[in-house]
Design a protein around this motif. Structure first.
Motif, PDB file in Angstrom:
ATOM      1  N   ALA A   1      12.951  56.821  42.625  1.00 33.47           N
ATOM      2  CA  ALA A   1      13.004  58.071  42.071  1.00 33.47           C
ATOM      3  C   ALA A   1      13.881  57.824  40.807  1.00 33.47           C
ATOM      4  CB  ALA A   1      13.988  58.984  43.055  1.00 33.47           C
ATOM      5  N   LYS A   2      13.986  56.511  40.248  1.00 32.15           N
ATOM      6  CA  LYS A   2      15.103  56.579  39.215  1.00 32.15           C
ATOM      7  C   LYS A   2      14.509  57.062  37.861  1.00 32.15           C
ATOM      8  CE  LYS A   2      13.797  51.703  37.851  1.00 32.15           C
ATOM      9  NZ  LYS A   2      14.260  50.439  37.734  1.00 32.15           N
ATOM     10  N   TYR A   3      13.082  57.498  37.684  1.00 28.66           N
ATOM     11  CA  TYR A   3      12.698  57.746  36.594  1.00 28.66           C
ATOM     12  C   TYR A   3      12.473  59.389  36.591  1.00 28.66           C
ATOM     13  CZ  TYR A   3      11.417  53.015  35.664  1.00 28.66           C
ATOM     14  OH  TYR A   3      11.687  51.595  35.313  1.00 28.66           O
ATOM     15  N   PRO A   4      13.001  60.326  35.850  1.00 27.43           N
ATOM     16  CA  PRO A   4      12.832  61.510  35.902  1.00 27.43           C
ATOM     17  C   PRO A   4      11.582  62.232  35.793  1.00 27.43           C
ATOM     18  CG  PRO A   4      13.708  60.811  33.687  1.00 27.43           C
ATOM     19  CD  PRO A   4      13.679  59.675  34.556  1.00 27.43           C
ATOM     20  N   GLU A   5      11.401  63.510  35.981  1.00 26.41           N
ATOM     21  CA  GLU A   5      10.065  63.945  36.045  1.00 26.41           C
ATOM     22  C   GLU A   5       9.016  64.158  34.914  1.00 26.41           C
ATOM     23  OE1 GLU A   5       8.367  68.757  37.488  1.00 26.41           O
ATOM     24  OE2 GLU A   5      10.609  68.272  37.274  1.00 26.41           O
ATOM     25  N   ASN A   6      10.026  64.179  33.779  1.00 28.61           N
ATOM     26  CA  ASN A   6       9.054  63.981  32.568  1.00 28.61           C
ATOM     27  C   ASN A   6       8.283  62.756  32.111  1.00 28.61           C
ATOM     28  OD1 ASN A   6      11.881  63.437  32.000  1.00 28.61           O
ATOM     29  ND2 ASN A   6      11.563  63.570  30.079  1.00 28.61           N
ATOM     30  N   TRP A   7       8.665  61.620  33.288  1.00 28.76           N
ATOM     31  CA  TRP A   7       8.078  60.309  32.934  1.00 28.76           C
ATOM     32  C   TRP A   7       6.961  60.218  33.652  1.00 28.76           C
ATOM     33  CZ3 TRP A   7       9.278  56.418  29.300  1.00 28.76           C
ATOM     34  CH2 TRP A   7      10.597  56.764  28.712  1.00 28.76           C
ATOM     35  N   VAL A   8       5.798  59.658  33.206  1.00 27.99           N
ATOM     36  CA  VAL A   8       4.722  59.254  34.202  1.00 27.99           C
ATOM     37  C   VAL A   8       4.959  57.423  34.626  1.00 27.99           C
ATOM     38  CG1 VAL A   8       2.266  58.784  34.129  1.00 27.99           C
ATOM     39  CG2 VAL A   8       3.422  60.959  33.248  1.00 27.99           C
ATOM     40  N   VAL A   9       5.070  57.440  35.651  1.00 23.66           N
ATOM     41  CA  VAL A   9       5.057  55.822  35.938  1.00 23.66           C
ATOM     42  C   VAL A   9       3.987  55.601  36.972  1.00 23.66           C
ATOM     43  CG1 VAL A   9       6.761  54.473  36.936  1.00 23.66           C
ATOM     44  CG2 VAL A   9       7.592  56.204  36.053  1.00 23.66           C
ATOM     45  N   MET A  10       3.289  54.584  36.810  1.00 27.53           N
ATOM     46  CA  MET A  10       1.940  54.025  37.550  1.00 27.53           C
ATOM     47  C   MET A  10       1.820  52.754  37.594  1.00 27.53           C
ATOM     48  SD  MET A  10      -0.977  56.792  36.229  1.00 27.53           S
ATOM     49  CE  MET A  10      -0.663  58.435  36.322  1.00 27.53           C
ATOM     50  N   GLN A  11       1.193  52.208  38.871  1.00 31.89           N
ATOM     51  CA  GLN A  11       0.944  50.798  38.751  1.00 31.89           C
ATOM     52  C   GLN A  11      -0.018  50.411  37.889  1.00 31.89           C
ATOM     53  OE1 GLN A  11       0.408  49.210  42.478  1.00 31.89           O
ATOM     54  NE2 GLN A  11       1.902  50.339  43.614  1.00 31.89           N
ATOM     55  N   ASN A  12      -0.079  49.337  37.126  1.00 33.43           N
ATOM     56  CA  ASN A  12      -1.045  48.918  36.115  1.00 33.43           C
ATOM     57  C   ASN A  12      -2.604  48.725  36.773  1.00 33.43           C
ATOM     58  OD1 ASN A  12       0.977  48.761  34.431  1.00 33.43           O
ATOM     59  ND2 ASN A  12       1.159  46.450  34.689  1.00 33.43           N
ATOM     60  N   LYS A  13      -2.554  48.629  38.169  1.00 35.06           N
ATOM     61  CA  LYS A  13      -3.968  48.756  38.823  1.00 35.06           C
ATOM     62  C   LYS A  13      -4.505  50.008  38.697  1.00 35.06           C
ATOM     63  CE  LYS A  13      -2.123  46.754  42.668  1.00 35.06           C
ATOM     64  NZ  LYS A  13      -1.729  46.364  44.007  1.00 35.06           N
ATOM     65  N   ILE A  14      -3.599  51.086  38.622  1.00 31.46           N
ATOM     66  CA  ILE A  14      -4.371  52.232  38.479  1.00 31.46           C
ATOM     67  C   ILE A  14      -5.416  52.624  37.305  1.00 31.46           C
ATOM     68  CG2 ILE A  14      -2.857  53.783  37.041  1.00 31.46           C
ATOM     69  CD1 ILE A  14      -2.849  55.935  39.807  1.00 31.46           C
ATOM     70  N   THR A  15      -5.251  51.914  36.320  1.00 33.89           N
ATOM     71  CA  THR A  15      -6.155  51.883  35.239  1.00 33.89           C
ATOM     72  C   THR A  15      -7.736  51.832  35.572  1.00 33.89           C
ATOM     73  OG1 THR A  15      -5.464  50.073  34.245  1.00 33.89           O
ATOM     74  CG2 THR A  15      -4.374  52.076  33.552  1.00 33.89           C
ATOM     75  N   GLN A  16      -7.553  50.640  36.516  1.00 36.47           N
ATOM     76  CA  GLN A  16      -9.077  50.162  36.882  1.00 36.47           C
ATOM     77  C   GLN A  16      -9.658  51.310  37.715  1.00 36.47           C
ATOM     78  OE1 GLN A  16      -7.706  46.571  38.709  1.00 36.47           O
ATOM     79  NE2 GLN A  16      -7.629  45.509  36.903  1.00 36.47           N
TER      80      GLN A  16
ATOM     81  N   LEU B   1       5.872  42.525  42.832  1.00 34.11           N
ATOM     82  CA  LEU B   1       4.478  42.484  43.166  1.00 34.11           C
ATOM     83  C   LEU B   1       3.453  43.828  42.557  1.00 34.11           C
ATOM     84  CD1 LEU B   1       5.625  41.569  46.914  1.00 34.11           C
ATOM     85  CD2 LEU B   1       4.831  39.981  44.976  1.00 34.11           C
ATOM     86  N   ASN B   2       4.122  44.712  42.428  1.00 32.41           N
ATOM     87  CA  ASN B   2       3.274  45.796  41.895  1.00 32.41           C
ATOM     88  C   ASN B   2       3.798  46.232  40.536  1.00 32.41           C
ATOM     89  OD1 ASN B   2       1.801  46.533  44.514  1.00 32.41           O
ATOM     90  ND2 ASN B   2       3.958  46.444  45.170  1.00 32.41           N
ATOM     91  N   PRO B   3       3.293  45.467  39.566  1.00 35.60           N
ATOM     92  CA  PRO B   3       3.940  45.634  38.104  1.00 35.60           C
ATOM     93  C   PRO B   3       3.200  47.051  37.630  1.00 35.60           C
ATOM     94  CG  PRO B   3       2.208  44.180  38.062  1.00 35.60           C
ATOM     95  CD  PRO B   3       2.365  44.462  39.601  1.00 35.60           C
ATOM     96  N   TYR B   4       4.130  47.823  36.784  1.00 37.83           N
ATOM     97  CA  TYR B   4       3.750  48.943  36.258  1.00 37.83           C
ATOM     98  C   TYR B   4       4.164  49.256  35.103  1.00 37.83           C
ATOM     99  CZ  TYR B   4       8.879  49.336  36.618  1.00 37.83           C
ATOM    100  OH  TYR B   4      10.196  49.309  36.338  1.00 37.83           O
ATOM    101  N   THR B   5       3.742  50.616  34.399  1.00 36.87           N
ATOM    102  CA  THR B   5       3.974  50.953  32.973  1.00 36.87           C
ATOM    103  C   THR B   5       4.402  52.215  33.064  1.00 36.87           C
ATOM    104  OG1 THR B   5       1.871  49.545  32.308  1.00 36.87           O
ATOM    105  CG2 THR B   5       2.714  51.278  30.891  1.00 36.87           C
ATOM    106  N   LYS B   6       5.342  52.716  32.148  1.00 31.51           N
ATOM    107  CA  LYS B   6       5.666  54.042  32.125  1.00 31.51           C
ATOM    108  C   LYS B   6       5.683  54.673  30.835  1.00 31.51           C
ATOM    109  CE  LYS B   6      10.818  52.562  31.545  1.00 31.51           C
ATOM    110  NZ  LYS B   6      10.245  51.282  30.981  1.00 31.51           N
ATOM    111  N   TYR B   7       5.609  56.076  30.543  1.00 30.69           N
ATOM    112  CA  TYR B   7       5.641  56.504  29.421  1.00 30.69           C
ATOM    113  C   TYR B   7       6.038  58.068  29.662  1.00 30.69           C
ATOM    114  CZ  TYR B   7       0.794  56.205  31.232  1.00 30.69           C
ATOM    115  OH  TYR B   7      -0.177  56.046  32.078  1.00 30.69           O
TER     116      TYR B   7
END
Length: 317
Positions: free
Chosen positions: A10-25, A133-139
């Motif tokens: 929960a370290k990223y606040p609500e206005n951030w989107v954080v997703m594992q890179n696998k989700i784009t597939q 083990l679960n790399p991610y991207t945030k924006y």
């Protein structure tokens, strides 16, 4: 993938989107409204103890505000997109190396002004478990939800994924596969016009990065693209001849619209520096929406109480 969801981060606040890179597939072939639902749901899942039995509610007003459409249209689009999500599946490789197909959503409820969805444990895992083990991207949520074109969200996610490396290179086949483009995009002109040039233009006009590319050729034939990702330069501050007047202006909200004020009060630095102004029992201390409403109201009433740094500095994060 285990049915047991790991402890959420929960370290990223609500206005951030954080997703594992696998989700784009798993995004492939989704409509832009379906992708928006997942983006809006991302912080709701991440900042809760969600399981398959937890309803994740996306309201028409949220969808309308962040997508810049009217509420009535937003609800119709939200409902239609959630129905499509009910039929969507994606495939992942389990711990035994076997392909496993799973649904995105196992149940949906359509109420007055919102849609409530129940995600599978696999989807919840993609939205709340982030480690080596679960790399991610945030924006920032507002950056990606400003995008309107079908492939802009996918390309923006790719660009943010490789931003730290300055860019990335892809063959044409890998790029088409990554974005899930139709067969007609085997023609290079179709691919460039709709899935490269137009999304890049939109990304550069609306987000925090500048994206460019060049062709990779084998002889005269284009076989891939080399993308370059750069941070947008911060606007230079032109000092007024009267320094005191300039400094005073930096501590006012003159010229700032409501969307900019919302962005300011959601800045993690702003929240940390002025959290002491609210009590835990006040509405501002109960939810992100309560905080946004109260702090924007206070800024409009008397911005001078927020003097720890120039107000506009909070726009640059």
């Amino acid at each position: 993938m285990s049915n047991e969801v790991a402890v959420f981060d929960a370290k990223y606040p609500e206005n951030w989107v954080v997703m594992q890179n696998k989700i784009t597939q798993a995004f492939r072939e989704m409509s832009i409204d379906e992708k928006r639902i997942i983006i809006l749901a991302s912080p709701l899942v991440r900042l809760s103890k969600a399981t398959e039995q937890t309803p994740i509610e996306v309201t028409a007003s949220q969808f309308a505000d962040l997508s810049e459409i009217d509420t009535h249209s937003a609800y119709k689009q939200l409902k239609a997109a959630s129905k499509k999500l009910m039929k969507r599946t994606f495939v992942y490789e389990d711990k035994d190396g076997d392909d496993t197909e799973v649904q995105w959503v196992i149940r949906s409820k359509y109420a007055n002004g919102y849609v409530s969805m129940y995600f599978t444990d696999e989807v919840i895992h993609l939205l709340k478990v982030f480690d080596s083990l679960n790399p991610y991207t945030k924006y920032l949520k507002e950056d990606i939800l400003s995008l309107r074109l079908t492939y802009s969200i996918d390309l923006y996610h790719l660009a943010k994924k490789y931003q730290g490396m300055g860019g990335f290179t892809m063959s044409l086949d890998d790029y088409r596969k990554e974005l899930g483009t139709p067969k007609s995009y085997t023609r290079i002109n179709n691919l460039k016009d709709n899935a490269v040039d137009a999304p890049i233009k939109e990304i550069n006009e609306n987000t925090d990065i500048n994206l460019s590319y060049e062709n990779i050729k084998r002889g005269r034939q284009v076989v891939g693209f080399k993308f370059t990702v750069k941070n947008k330069p911060k606007p230079k501050q032109v000092l007024d001849s009267k320094r005191d007047s300039y400094t005073a202006d930096m501590f006012t909200i003159d010229g700032l619209n409501d969307k900019q004020l919302g962005r300011i009060v959601r800045n993690p630095a702003f929240m940390a520096e002025y959290n002491h102004l609210v009590t835990p029992t006040s509405s501002a201390g109960q939810s992100q929406q309560g905080w946004d409403f109260e702090m924007v109201k206070r800024l409009k009433e008397d911005a001078s109480q927020f003097g720890k740094r120039p107000i506009r500095d909070y726009l640059d994060y």
